[in-house]
Motif scaffolding. Structure first.
Motif, PDB file in Angstrom:
ATOM      1  N   ALA A  37     -10.339   2.112  -0.061  1.00 37.28           N
ATOM      2  CA  ALA A  37     -11.323   1.353  -0.295  1.00 37.28           C
ATOM      3  C   ALA A  37     -12.830   1.880  -0.255  1.00 37.28           C
ATOM      4  O   ALA A  37     -13.772   1.756  -0.639  1.00 37.28           O
ATOM      5  CB  ALA A  37     -11.204  -0.184   0.507  1.00 37.28           C
ATOM      6  N   PHE A  38     -12.625   2.613   1.137  1.00 34.01           N
ATOM      7  CA  PHE A  38     -13.863   3.542   1.448  1.00 34.01           C
ATOM      8  C   PHE A  38     -14.431   4.253   0.330  1.00 34.01           C
ATOM      9  O   PHE A  38     -15.460   4.375  -0.055  1.00 34.01           O
ATOM     10  CB  PHE A  38     -13.494   4.413   2.847  1.00 34.01           C
ATOM     11  CG  PHE A  38     -14.534   5.040   3.367  1.00 34.01           C
ATOM     12  CD1 PHE A  38     -15.772   4.474   4.017  1.00 34.01           C
ATOM     13  CD2 PHE A  38     -14.692   6.325   3.108  1.00 34.01           C
ATOM     14  CE1 PHE A  38     -16.731   5.341   4.705  1.00 34.01           C
ATOM     15  CE2 PHE A  38     -15.759   7.388   3.836  1.00 34.01           C
ATOM     16  CZ  PHE A  38     -16.531   6.685   4.360  1.00 34.01           C
ATOM     17  N   ASN A  39     -13.300   5.170  -0.121  1.00 34.09           N
ATOM     18  CA  ASN A  39     -13.585   6.068  -1.301  1.00 34.09           C
ATOM     19  C   ASN A  39     -14.222   5.479  -2.395  1.00 34.09           C
ATOM     20  O   ASN A  39     -15.171   5.889  -3.277  1.00 34.09           O
ATOM     21  CB  ASN A  39     -12.610   7.028  -1.632  1.00 34.09           C
ATOM     22  CG  ASN A  39     -12.396   8.032  -0.338  1.00 34.09           C
ATOM     23  OD1 ASN A  39     -13.171   8.160   0.389  1.00 34.09           O
ATOM     24  ND2 ASN A  39     -11.168   8.570  -0.119  1.00 34.09           N
ATOM     25  N   GLN A  40     -13.667   4.422  -2.763  1.00 26.99           N
ATOM     26  CA  GLN A  40     -13.875   3.417  -4.041  1.00 26.99           C
ATOM     27  C   GLN A  40     -15.390   3.025  -3.773  1.00 26.99           C
ATOM     28  O   GLN A  40     -16.346   3.024  -4.775  1.00 26.99           O
ATOM     29  CB  GLN A  40     -12.987   2.275  -4.233  1.00 26.99           C
ATOM     30  CG  GLN A  40     -11.667   2.802  -4.767  1.00 26.99           C
ATOM     31  CD  GLN A  40     -10.637   1.867  -4.918  1.00 26.99           C
ATOM     32  OE1 GLN A  40     -10.705   0.685  -4.372  1.00 26.99           O
ATOM     33  NE2 GLN A  40      -9.563   2.238  -5.751  1.00 26.99           N
ATOM     34  N   GLU A  41     -15.723   2.397  -2.602  1.00 30.69           N
ATOM     35  CA  GLU A  41     -17.247   1.862  -2.442  1.00 30.69           C
ATOM     36  C   GLU A  41     -18.029   3.158  -2.746  1.00 30.69           C
ATOM     37  O   GLU A  41     -19.235   2.989  -3.156  1.00 30.69           O
ATOM     38  CB  GLU A  41     -17.129   1.199  -1.237  1.00 30.69           C
ATOM     39  CG  GLU A  41     -16.382   0.032  -1.093  1.00 30.69           C
ATOM     40  CD  GLU A  41     -16.115  -0.637   0.588  1.00 30.69           C
ATOM     41  OE1 GLU A  41     -17.103   0.056   1.349  1.00 30.69           O
ATOM     42  OE2 GLU A  41     -15.453  -1.210   0.700  1.00 30.69           O
ATOM     43  N   LEU A  42     -17.886   4.411  -1.902  1.00 26.44           N
ATOM     44  CA  LEU A  42     -18.746   5.436  -2.324  1.00 26.44           C
ATOM     45  C   LEU A  42     -18.860   5.890  -3.519  1.00 26.44           C
ATOM     46  O   LEU A  42     -19.911   6.274  -4.113  1.00 26.44           O
ATOM     47  CB  LEU A  42     -18.374   6.519  -1.015  1.00 26.44           C
ATOM     48  CG  LEU A  42     -18.573   6.541   0.134  1.00 26.44           C
ATOM     49  CD1 LEU A  42     -17.708   7.571   1.045  1.00 26.44           C
ATOM     50  CD2 LEU A  42     -20.002   6.229   0.550  1.00 26.44           C
ATOM     51  N   GLU A  43     -17.811   5.912  -4.313  1.00 28.36           N
ATOM     52  CA  GLU A  43     -17.632   6.172  -5.712  1.00 28.36           C
ATOM     53  C   GLU A  43     -18.916   5.130  -6.585  1.00 28.36           C
ATOM     54  O   GLU A  43     -19.336   5.583  -7.363  1.00 28.36           O
ATOM     55  CB  GLU A  43     -16.258   6.200  -6.415  1.00 28.36           C
ATOM     56  CG  GLU A  43     -16.343   6.842  -7.626  1.00 28.36           C
ATOM     57  CD  GLU A  43     -14.735   7.179  -7.947  1.00 28.36           C
ATOM     58  OE1 GLU A  43     -14.730   7.640  -9.106  1.00 28.36           O
ATOM     59  OE2 GLU A  43     -13.937   6.806  -7.515  1.00 28.36           O
ATOM     60  N   ALA A  44     -18.503   3.975  -6.349  1.00 32.19           N
ATOM     61  CA  ALA A  44     -19.284   2.816  -7.015  1.00 32.19           C
ATOM     62  C   ALA A  44     -20.563   2.827  -6.598  1.00 32.19           C
ATOM     63  O   ALA A  44     -21.701   2.607  -7.601  1.00 32.19           O
ATOM     64  CB  ALA A  44     -18.690   1.451  -6.488  1.00 32.19           C
ATOM     65  N   SER A  45     -21.046   3.242  -5.338  1.00 32.13           N
ATOM     66  CA  SER A  45     -22.402   3.427  -5.238  1.00 32.13           C
ATOM     67  C   SER A  45     -23.058   4.627  -5.645  1.00 32.13           C
ATOM     68  O   SER A  45     -24.292   4.578  -5.513  1.00 32.13           O
ATOM     69  CB  SER A  45     -22.811   3.261  -3.791  1.00 32.13           C
ATOM     70  OG  SER A  45     -22.161   4.478  -2.973  1.00 32.13           O
ATOM     71  N   GLY A  46     -22.152   5.779  -6.247  1.00 28.66           N
ATOM     72  CA  GLY A  46     -22.807   6.727  -6.847  1.00 28.66           C
ATOM     73  C   GLY A  46     -23.173   7.750  -5.615  1.00 28.66           C
ATOM     74  O   GLY A  46     -23.681   8.898  -5.868  1.00 28.66           O
TER      75      GLY A  46
END
Length: 132
Positions: free
Chosen positions: A37-46
């Motif tokens: 989830a942490f990595n997905q959030e950072l990826e989604a925020s760019g």
């Protein structure tokens, strides 16, 4: 760059080696869920550029200390070793620090959580940015 640290003892506990308080399957599941989830959030925020976990210190070789000197790890003089990293591109050093602070929310056995920390360091693109 956000750098997370562990010790050979931490890796041994995760592997369930004798003499260590072993991690339970649910510990790994909660950690994996958090990190995903942490990595997905950072990826989604760019903001995520790259992230990697590193193998146990016993699989490390240190080169240096003289010509041809190679030492296999782990190293007795070192308690903590780099366990993984995130390269983030964000608006400020403070934002990178906020991101790193969230790693403290990662579920882990109490002993591991108490010793966990991360460093935040700017990456320089050229020697001119070093200031000396």
């Amino acid at each position: 760059m956000i750098l997370s640290y562990a010790s050979q003892r931490d890796y041994d506990a995760m592997a369930g080696k004798p003499g260590q308080t072993p991690w339970k399957p649910e510990d790994f599941a909660r950690m994996h869920e958090f990190m995903t989830a942490f990595n997905q959030e950072l990826e989604a925020s760019g903001e995520l550029v790259e992230t990697r976990g590193l193998d146990a210190p016993v699989h490390t070789r240190r080169v240096g200390g003289g010509p041809g000197v190679v030492t296999d790890g782990p190293y007795a003089e070192t308690q903590e070793v780099l366990a993984g990293y995130w390269i983030v591109e964000c608006d400020s050093f403070d934002r990178a620090t906020q991101i790193a602070a969230r790693l403290g929310e990662c579920p882990a056995p109490a002993e591991a959580a108490a010793a966990a920390y991360a460093d935040v360091r700017p990456i320089v693109e050229s020697s001119g940015e070093l200031g000396f």
